[in-house]
Design a protein around this motif. Structure first.
Motif, PDB file in Angstrom:
ATOM      1  N   ARG A  22      21.168 -37.330  47.294  1.00  0.00           N
ATOM      2  CA  ARG A  22      21.935 -36.073  47.132  1.00  0.00           C
ATOM      3  C   ARG A  22      22.903 -35.930  48.005  1.00  0.00           C
ATOM      4  NH1 ARG A  22      16.083 -34.369  46.219  1.00  0.00           N
ATOM      5  NH2 ARG A  22      15.684 -33.287  44.299  1.00  0.00           N
ATOM      6  N   TYR A  23      23.891 -35.488  47.280  1.00  0.00           N
ATOM      7  CA  TYR A  23      25.472 -35.379  47.673  1.00  0.00           C
ATOM      8  C   TYR A  23      25.343 -33.606  47.506  1.00  0.00           C
ATOM      9  CZ  TYR A  23      30.613 -36.146  48.430  1.00  0.00           C
ATOM     10  OH  TYR A  23      31.504 -35.528  49.548  1.00  0.00           O
ATOM     11  N   PRO A  24      25.436 -32.776  48.464  1.00  0.00           N
ATOM     12  CA  PRO A  24      25.547 -31.457  48.800  1.00  0.00           C
ATOM     13  C   PRO A  24      26.940 -31.129  49.411  1.00  0.00           C
ATOM     14  CG  PRO A  24      24.494 -31.994  51.125  1.00  0.00           C
ATOM     15  CD  PRO A  24      24.830 -33.522  50.269  1.00  0.00           C
ATOM     16  N   GLY A  25      26.841 -29.933  48.244  1.00  0.00           N
ATOM     17  CA  GLY A  25      27.938 -28.737  48.642  1.00  0.00           C
ATOM     18  C   GLY A  25      27.974 -27.100  48.041  1.00  0.00           C
ATOM     19  N   PRO A  26      29.289 -26.481  47.879  1.00  0.00           N
ATOM     20  CA  PRO A  26      28.895 -25.650  48.391  1.00  0.00           C
ATOM     21  C   PRO A  26      28.755 -25.590  46.477  1.00  0.00           C
ATOM     22  CG  PRO A  26      31.215 -25.810  48.772  1.00  0.00           C
ATOM     23  CD  PRO A  26      30.700 -26.963  48.710  1.00  0.00           C
ATOM     24  N   ASP A  27      29.081 -26.002  45.744  1.00  0.00           N
ATOM     25  CA  ASP A  27      29.214 -25.174  44.301  1.00  0.00           C
ATOM     26  C   ASP A  27      27.344 -25.861  43.481  1.00  0.00           C
ATOM     27  OD1 ASP A  27      30.917 -23.820  44.491  1.00  0.00           O
ATOM     28  OD2 ASP A  27      32.687 -25.316  44.663  1.00  0.00           O
TER      29      ASP A  27
END
Length: 596
Positions: free
Chosen positions: A280-285
């Motif tokens: 899982r590569y998390p970001g703000p969107d």
């Protein structure tokens, strides 16, 4: 109210796009860090078509550099290189209708936007300039329980950039946004994506991640460079990468025709496993699922990224924190020939005694052994005792520290000499760490070309970030003959830093090698092969679609980025160290690797 109407407008665009699909968007990168190839902006504008030119200038340490700039001049805090690049190329940007999106604003995006306006006026040009703010949380550090950092910046997402472009901006200047947002924002504006288009956002995020570090996607820093050189590729001056992004978020990674370097599934994989943790590569969107990404070679220098699935982003934003860590000085004793350990021990005792009255907060002695104390040359027979002193008071580690070493010159070990005379203390660099704050606490704002301020709402739906269960292992290879070889004969690797932690991604090219890698190179074996990781928490994440594994090594770089002692404080060479280690590899794997 204005956010409500903006969402309605985006929805209508999206419906139109469904009826008449928008053409692919060609997003280029011309900078992977503050200090990257200056000429790249001009090259990307003149070597082929570009719809959007992006530039990433903000490594973690860069924020501290900009923070120190602002201590001396509050009007600074941005990447001045970008301003110089625009002085040379702004006329080209306007002539070709290329839009520019960059995080060169650093700690002062409005300041850089103002300087760009002045520059354009002087050149007789009228670009529409916008900027994105709200990431800087330094004035709220105490309120948000962030301590007393030098800089504190939240990683913003793509929709502020998209709002600026939808309002007609030719140039968008941001502060700290996620690196991938520089590509995702233009794609969201072009295709009319909304926050609910998770798969498309995830696909563009992966594409943005691949091109964000410039030529690392086109053969730069590539572990398997020998393969490309055998094909006649020029790796001395790789071309910068392009992402041809499509309406569904899939993208083709490529480069301008005739430029150096190469785009292969290997070079793309190398960048995909760089500076990531798990699947899982998390970001703000959006949270992009790296374990769903598929790579397909479409032809020379064209690799398709497809199949990427997206999930709701986590509710919190990552905040990058940097802080000054005092001052440092160092001295190096040269110890030649016999009894190096005893000689170094004497020098250490004498230095500690000499500094006892005003001992530095941190005093470290490291002996680097000679190649051979009986070597054929004096250099080979010389060990080095490195002494590093750190303190918050520069006077404690100033010239007096070096003078204490010089005073030993005629009363210490046989053959005493130093590498350099005493010098003044210098700043000890920075510590880079991270914190989390709720996205609702961050005032993400797009300042449009006409000066209007548009608040950008956080993601409407979020999901707590959790790990992914390790996928089923492939069938182990049958037992058979093996021989010890360097791991680099079988696999590629790339490594890097995230604060006090390091990531090390490895990949292989064939199915037999993948079966061996997945069932053999465990976290326990990694600790055996890399003694520096012994006793640390190492987590392995498998990415079968990429035939890759990523190792997250906690605390390897403690106390933090660029402060770790040793030759590799940012773990950039860790992957190559692993590839140099010898392990028994099955002949069936070696046969697959050695196939023409």
């Amino acid at each position: 109210m204005c956010l409500f109407f903006r969402v309605i407008g985006v929805t209508l665009v999206s419906m139109t796009a469904a009826a008449t699909p928008a053409p692919p968007l060609l997003v280029a990168n011309a900078s992977g860090f503050y200090g990257d190839r200056f000429a790249a902006v001009h090259e990307m504008l003149t070597e082929g078509r570009v719809d959007v030119l992006t530039g990433d200038y903000l490594a973690e340490l860069t924020m501290a550099i900009l923070g120190r700039d602002q201590l001396g001049d509050p009007g600074r805090g941005y990447a001045r290189t970008f301003l110089s690049q625009m002085r040379e190329t702004l006329a080209l940007v306007m002539e070709r209708g290329t839009r520019v999106v960059t995080n060169a604003g650093g700690l002062n995006p409005r300041g850089l936007a103002d300087r760009l306006t002045e520059l354009a006026d002087g050149l007789g040009l009228e670009p529409r300039i916008a900027c994105v703010t709200g990431d800087d949380l330094i004035d709220r550090a105490e309120e948000l329980d962030l301590g007393t950092p030098l800089t504190a910046n939240a990683y913003l997402g793509a929709f502020g950039i998209a709002a600026c472009l939808e309002a007609g901006a030719d140039i968008v200047v941001t502060g700290r946004v996620t690196d991938a947002s520089l590509a995702v924002g233009p794609a969201a504006a072009h295709f009319g994506w909304t926050p609910g288009d998770l798969d498309a956002l995830a696909g563009a995020t992966v594409a943005g991640h691949v091109i964000e570090c410039g030529t690392q996607a086109t053969g730069g820093n590539y572990a398997l460079a020998a393969e490309l050189l055998r094909e006649g590729r020029d790796l001395d001056r790789p071309g910068f990468p392009l992402a041809e992004i499509h309406a569904d978020g899939s993208a083709v990674i490529t480069k301008h025709p005739g430029t150096g370097g190469a785009v292969t599934t290997g070079t793309v994989t190398a960048q995909l496993v760089y500076e990531v943790a798990g699947a899982r590569y998390p970001g703000p969107d959006v949270t992009a699922r790296l374990d769903t990404v598929r790579l397909t070679r479409q032809g020379p220098d064209r690799v398709l990224l497809s199949g990427t699935r997206g999930e709701e982003p986590p509710p919190d934003l990552k905040v990058g924190l940097t802080s000054l860590t005092g001052f440092r000085n160092e001295v190096e004793f040269l110890v030649t020939g016999l009894d190096a350990g005893a000689k170094a021990a004497q020098a250490e005792r004498q230095m500690r005694a000499a500094l006892a009255d005003r001992a530095p907060d941190d005093l470290r002695f490291t002996l680097v052994p000679a190649q051979d104390p009986h070597g054929d040359t004096q250099d080979a027979a010389t060990a080095r005792l490195r002494v590093v002193a750190r303190d918050h008071d520069p006077a404690v580690v100033g010239r007096s520290f070096g003078a204490a070493a010089v005073e030993l010159a005629l009363g210490s070990y046989a053959g005493f000499h130093l590498t350099a005379p005493p010098r003044e203390a210098r700043p000890d660099g920075v510590a880079a760490t991270h914190a989390l704050v709720p996205a609702s606490e961050v005032a993400h704002t797009a300042i449009l070309p006409d000066g209007a301020r548009m608040p950008v709402a956080p993601a409407p739906r979020t999901r707590a970030l959790t790990g992914v269960a390790e996928p089923p292992l492939p069938e182990p290879l049958p037992r058979g003959p093996a021989r010890p070889v360097p791991l680099g004969l079988v696999l590629g690797a790339r490594s890097g830093d995230k604060g006090a932690d390091a990531n090390l991604g490895v990949w292989v090219r064939g199915e037999t090698a993948w079966r061996w890698l997945a069932t053999t190179l465990t976290a326990d074996l990694l600790r055996e092969l890399l003694p520096e990781t012994a006793g640390l928490r190492v987590t392995r994440h498998l990415l079968p679609n990429l035939r890759a594994a990523n190792f997250w090594i906690e605390g390897l770089l403690a106390p933090g980025t660029a402060r770790r002692e040793g030759v590799d404080p940012q773990a950039k060479g860790l992957g190559e160290w692993l590839r140099a280690r010898r392990v028994p590899v099955p002949e069936t794997v070696l046969a697959e690797v050695e196939q023409p």
